[in-house]
Design a protein around this motif. Structure first.
Motif, PDB file in Angstrom:
ATOM      1  N   GLN A  30      11.861  16.360 -42.594  1.00 41.54           N
ATOM      2  CA  GLN A  30      13.205  16.282 -43.168  1.00 41.54           C
ATOM      3  C   GLN A  30      13.968  15.068 -42.640  1.00 41.54           C
ATOM      4  O   GLN A  30      14.645  14.372 -43.395  1.00 41.54           O
ATOM      5  CB  GLN A  30      13.977  17.561 -42.838  1.00 41.54           C
ATOM      6  CG  GLN A  30      13.372  18.829 -43.439  1.00 41.54           C
ATOM      7  CD  GLN A  30      14.192  20.056 -43.089  1.00 41.54           C
ATOM      8  OE1 GLN A  30      15.379  20.125 -43.371  1.00 41.54           O
ATOM      9  NE2 GLN A  30      13.555  21.031 -42.450  1.00 41.54           N
ATOM     10  N   LEU A  31      13.846  14.830 -41.348  1.00 46.63           N
ATOM     11  CA  LEU A  31      14.548  13.702 -40.734  1.00 46.63           C
ATOM     12  C   LEU A  31      14.090  12.386 -41.348  1.00 46.63           C
ATOM     13  O   LEU A  31      14.917  11.524 -41.692  1.00 46.63           O
ATOM     14  CB  LEU A  31      14.296  13.696 -39.229  1.00 46.63           C
ATOM     15  CG  LEU A  31      15.166  12.724 -38.411  1.00 46.63           C
ATOM     16  CD1 LEU A  31      16.592  13.244 -38.330  1.00 46.63           C
ATOM     17  CD2 LEU A  31      14.583  12.537 -37.024  1.00 46.63           C
TER      18      LEU A  31
ATOM     19  N   THR B 254      16.050  12.059 -29.551  1.00 44.83           N
ATOM     20  CA  THR B 254      15.236  11.288 -30.494  1.00 44.83           C
ATOM     21  C   THR B 254      15.436   9.798 -30.268  1.00 44.83           C
ATOM     22  O   THR B 254      16.570   9.302 -30.334  1.00 44.83           O
ATOM     23  CB  THR B 254      15.609  11.660 -31.940  1.00 44.83           C
ATOM     24  OG1 THR B 254      15.503  13.083 -32.104  1.00 44.83           O
ATOM     25  CG2 THR B 254      14.708  10.962 -32.935  1.00 44.83           C
TER      26      THR B 254
ATOM     27  N   LYS C  91      22.984  15.735 -39.245  1.00 45.81           N
ATOM     28  CA  LYS C  91      22.874  17.164 -38.940  1.00 45.81           C
ATOM     29  C   LYS C  91      21.460  17.523 -38.479  1.00 45.81           C
ATOM     30  O   LYS C  91      21.281  18.279 -37.520  1.00 45.81           O
ATOM     31  CB  LYS C  91      23.258  17.990 -40.173  1.00 45.81           C
ATOM     32  CG  LYS C  91      24.759  17.961 -40.480  1.00 45.81           C
ATOM     33  CD  LYS C  91      25.075  18.781 -41.728  1.00 45.81           C
ATOM     34  CE  LYS C  91      26.574  18.735 -42.031  1.00 45.81           C
ATOM     35  NZ  LYS C  91      26.915  19.492 -43.271  1.00 45.81           N
ATOM     36  N   ILE C  92      20.455  16.997 -39.175  1.00 47.79           N
ATOM     37  CA  ILE C  92      19.076  17.285 -38.785  1.00 47.79           C
ATOM     38  C   ILE C  92      18.764  16.646 -37.431  1.00 47.79           C
ATOM     39  O   ILE C  92      18.069  17.238 -36.590  1.00 47.79           O
ATOM     40  CB  ILE C  92      18.101  16.795 -39.870  1.00 47.79           C
ATOM     41  CG1 ILE C  92      18.327  17.586 -41.165  1.00 47.79           C
ATOM     42  CG2 ILE C  92      16.652  16.935 -39.403  1.00 47.79           C
ATOM     43  CD1 ILE C  92      17.582  17.028 -42.356  1.00 47.79           C
TER      44      ILE C  92
ATOM     45  N   TRP D  30      10.923  19.509 -38.645  1.00 43.78           N
ATOM     46  CA  TRP D  30      12.158  18.730 -38.551  1.00 43.78           C
ATOM     47  C   TRP D  30      11.888  17.255 -38.841  1.00 43.78           C
ATOM     48  O   TRP D  30      12.702  16.572 -39.481  1.00 43.78           O
ATOM     49  CB  TRP D  30      12.771  18.879 -37.163  1.00 43.78           C
ATOM     50  CG  TRP D  30      13.393  20.215 -36.889  1.00 43.78           C
ATOM     51  CD1 TRP D  30      13.045  21.102 -35.921  1.00 43.78           C
ATOM     52  CD2 TRP D  30      14.480  20.819 -37.600  1.00 43.78           C
ATOM     53  NE1 TRP D  30      13.839  22.220 -35.975  1.00 43.78           N
ATOM     54  CE2 TRP D  30      14.735  22.077 -37.004  1.00 43.78           C
ATOM     55  CE3 TRP D  30      15.262  20.438 -38.689  1.00 43.78           C
ATOM     56  CZ2 TRP D  30      15.720  22.939 -37.450  1.00 43.78           C
ATOM     57  CZ3 TRP D  30      16.251  21.292 -39.147  1.00 43.78           C
ATOM     58  CH2 TRP D  30      16.474  22.532 -38.540  1.00 43.78           C
ATOM     59  N   ASP D  31      10.737  16.762 -38.378  1.00 48.15           N
ATOM     60  CA  ASP D  31      10.422  15.346 -38.566  1.00 48.15           C
ATOM     61  C   ASP D  31      10.282  14.984 -40.038  1.00 48.15           C
ATOM     62  O   ASP D  31      10.696  13.898 -40.466  1.00 48.15           O
ATOM     63  CB  ASP D  31       9.135  14.984 -37.819  1.00 48.15           C
ATOM     64  CG  ASP D  31       9.334  14.958 -36.311  1.00 48.15           C
ATOM     65  OD1 ASP D  31      10.484  15.155 -35.869  1.00 48.15           O
ATOM     66  OD2 ASP D  31       8.346  14.760 -35.587  1.00 48.15           O
TER      67      ASP D  31
ATOM     68  N   LEU E  57      16.723  21.020 -30.125  1.00 46.63           N
ATOM     69  CA  LEU E  57      15.396  21.595 -29.894  1.00 46.63           C
ATOM     70  C   LEU E  57      14.712  20.912 -28.710  1.00 46.63           C
ATOM     71  O   LEU E  57      14.103  21.571 -27.856  1.00 46.63           O
ATOM     72  CB  LEU E  57      14.544  21.455 -31.153  1.00 46.63           C
ATOM     73  CG  LEU E  57      13.099  21.948 -31.081  1.00 46.63           C
ATOM     74  CD1 LEU E  57      13.061  23.466 -30.859  1.00 46.63           C
ATOM     75  CD2 LEU E  57      12.349  21.584 -32.363  1.00 46.63           C
TER      76      LEU E  57
ATOM     77  N   THR F 286       7.621  23.653 -34.290  1.00 48.89           N
ATOM     78  CA  THR F 286       8.680  23.375 -35.278  1.00 48.89           C
ATOM     79  C   THR F 286       9.025  21.898 -35.429  1.00 48.89           C
ATOM     80  O   THR F 286       9.602  21.505 -36.443  1.00 48.89           O
ATOM     81  CB  THR F 286       9.961  24.141 -34.924  1.00 48.89           C
ATOM     82  OG1 THR F 286      10.410  23.733 -33.617  1.00 48.89           O
ATOM     83  CG2 THR F 286       9.721  25.635 -34.925  1.00 48.89           C
ATOM     84  N   LEU F 287       8.694  21.065 -34.439  1.00 48.53           N
ATOM     85  CA  LEU F 287       9.092  19.664 -34.503  1.00 48.53           C
ATOM     86  C   LEU F 287       8.547  18.937 -35.734  1.00 48.53           C
ATOM     87  O   LEU F 287       9.277  18.153 -36.359  1.00 48.53           O
ATOM     88  CB  LEU F 287       8.649  18.948 -33.219  1.00 48.53           C
ATOM     89  CG  LEU F 287       9.514  17.746 -32.801  1.00 48.53           C
ATOM     90  CD1 LEU F 287      10.963  18.130 -32.658  1.00 48.53           C
ATOM     91  CD2 LEU F 287       8.979  17.129 -31.514  1.00 48.53           C
TER      92      LEU F 287
ATOM     93  N   GLN G  57      20.072  18.843 -34.758  1.00 50.03           N
ATOM     94  CA  GLN G  57      19.222  20.027 -34.582  1.00 50.03           C
ATOM     95  C   GLN G  57      17.928  19.665 -33.853  1.00 50.03           C
ATOM     96  O   GLN G  57      17.454  20.418 -32.984  1.00 50.03           O
ATOM     97  CB  GLN G  57      18.931  20.657 -35.948  1.00 50.03           C
ATOM     98  CG  GLN G  57      20.164  21.299 -36.578  1.00 50.03           C
ATOM     99  CD  GLN G  57      19.947  21.672 -38.039  1.00 50.03           C
ATOM    100  OE1 GLN G  57      19.265  20.965 -38.768  1.00 50.03           O
ATOM    101  NE2 GLN G  57      20.532  22.778 -38.461  1.00 50.03           N
ATOM    102  N   ARG G  58      17.357  18.526 -34.184  1.00 51.25           N
ATOM    103  CA  ARG G  58      16.139  18.084 -33.504  1.00 51.25           C
ATOM    104  C   ARG G  58      16.408  17.833 -32.022  1.00 51.25           C
ATOM    105  O   ARG G  58      15.617  18.216 -31.148  1.00 51.25           O
ATOM    106  CB  ARG G  58      15.601  16.815 -34.162  1.00 51.25           C
ATOM    107  CG  ARG G  58      14.224  16.380 -33.648  1.00 51.25           C
ATOM    108  CD  ARG G  58      13.792  15.076 -34.325  1.00 51.25           C
ATOM    109  NE  ARG G  58      12.366  14.814 -34.122  1.00 51.25           N
ATOM    110  CZ  ARG G  58      11.870  14.128 -33.088  1.00 51.25           C
ATOM    111  NH1 ARG G  58      12.687  13.671 -32.154  1.00 51.25           N
ATOM    112  NH2 ARG G  58      10.569  13.915 -32.991  1.00 51.25           N
TER     113      ARG G  58
END
Length: 361
Positions: free
Chosen positions: A182-183, A255, A155-156, A179-180, A163, A175-176, A159-160
């Protein structure tokens, strides 16, 4: 773990049918396209909540009806357990012992199974997606935590990637990094568990392969990437990799590093099986990996899984057929074939003949 009874309602080509299975070898026999594989698929679906044959659950619903139901009664070392899956056009409902599950992940581990068919050649011959899917399905049956981490990572990751595709560079730069963080956390859990699992799978698969080939060939399994052993170390390295690949990710719009890009390398005699293995070698390697999977499930659960062998015997030569039958004699096995007499060689079994989605006496 032993499945005692399976009932199918409006599932694939079955209107309503109930199967009674014995503890040992169960043979589903009949001509092609009668429903043998459909029955085997139903057992695997109740174990994992997934099918290896389709992308959308609605394909399981019998034509002209609006739902499909699979239900089973199984016996484990902890007692009886009933499982049920009801599939509708746009949703499904899962039950264990009559209780509706709030999360699909809670279905995992109630009944384990290993599925092998000629299509499993994809595991050796196709791209990394197939081998990652094998690992994900197998590990998820033994670890709900892994399944949860994998789902959250995906899910993350989505979303990444969304973005990155937006091309709003100011928002990306701001914001990256969030996210990184959490990822990397969930990715580290996925990578650690995959390597832990592979540490068990690799020697067991090598032993099963040596058994099937009489030691004529060697099999080895290894994962991409050089990561630390500890999860925190993996997380730290992933953060560095994500930071170093940031410009490339922005340019490409997705990614480029993480467990979604890793591959399970399969080698036969030291050579990459994907590029060099024959059909027979690939089939034997995939079968060895599945036999190893049954041993791992036995270690985790304290009992053997249900082994499903779909139209496998016709693809093996005589010595390997006999070796396979000897290897699985202590498991509950559901085997499909067109002519039982040609592949069982007098092996005792519970034979069920299927014609047109019905059991024929």
């Amino acid at each position: 773990m032993v499945i005692k009874k399976l009932t199918l309602d409006n599932f694939r080509n079955y209107e309503h049918e109930s199967f009674s299975f014995s503890e040992g070898l169960n043979v589903l026999t009949g001509k092609n396209a009668q429903g043998k594989t459909n029955c085997a698929e139903a057992v695997f679906y109740l174990c994992t909540g997934a099918s290896l044959r389709i992308r959308h659950d609605r394909q399981l619903i019998r034509k002209g009806t609006d739902f499909a139901r699979i239900s089973a009664l199984a016996e484990s070392r902890f007692g009886s357990v009933s499982l049920e899956a009801v599939v509708f056009e746009n949703k499904r409902e899962l039950y264990v012992n009559g209780n509706k599950l709030a999360r699909p992940v809670d279905l995992l581990g109630n009944m384990n199974s290993v599925f092998f068919s000629p299509g499993e050649l994809r595991l050796i011959q196709d791209g990394p997606d197939e081998r990652r899917r094998f690992l994900n399905l197998s590990i998820s049956q033994t670890s709900r935590d892994y399944c949860v981490s994998l789902n959250r990572f995906q899910k993350i990751l989505d979303q990444r990637n969304n973005l990155l595709k937006d091309r709003c560079f100011g928002v990306i730069e701001e914001t990256l990094p969030v996210w990184d963080e959490q990822l990397a956390a969930y990715a580290a859990a996925v990578i650690r568990k995959r390597r832990e699992y592979l540490g068990m799978l690799s020697p067991l698969a090598a032993e099963a392969h040596a058994y099937l080939t009489d030691g004529a060939e060697s099999l080895s399994l290894d994962m991409d990437g050089d990561y630390p052993a500890e999860e925190e170390g993996i997380r730290a390295k992933l953060l560095r990799l994500l930071e170093n690949s940031r410009e490339r990710d922005i340019r490409l719009g997705y990614t480029t590093v993480g467990p979604h890009r890793d591959d399970l390398r399969v080698a036969i005699g030291g050579a990459d099986a994907r590029g060099y293995a024959s059909q027979g070698q690939a089939r034997t390697a995939a079968l060895a990996m599945k036999l190893a999977e049954t041993e791992i499930f036995k270690r985790y659960a304290g009992e053997s899984p249900v082994l499903i062998l779909d139209d496998v015997m016709s693809e093996l030569d005589l010595p390997r057929r006999k070796k396979l039958l000897a290897r699985v004699k202590d498991l509950q096995c559901i085997l499909t074939c067109t002519h039982a007499e040609r592949v069982l060689y007098g092996t005792e079994s519970n034979r069920i003949r299927i014609h047109g989605g019905r059991i024929v006496e």
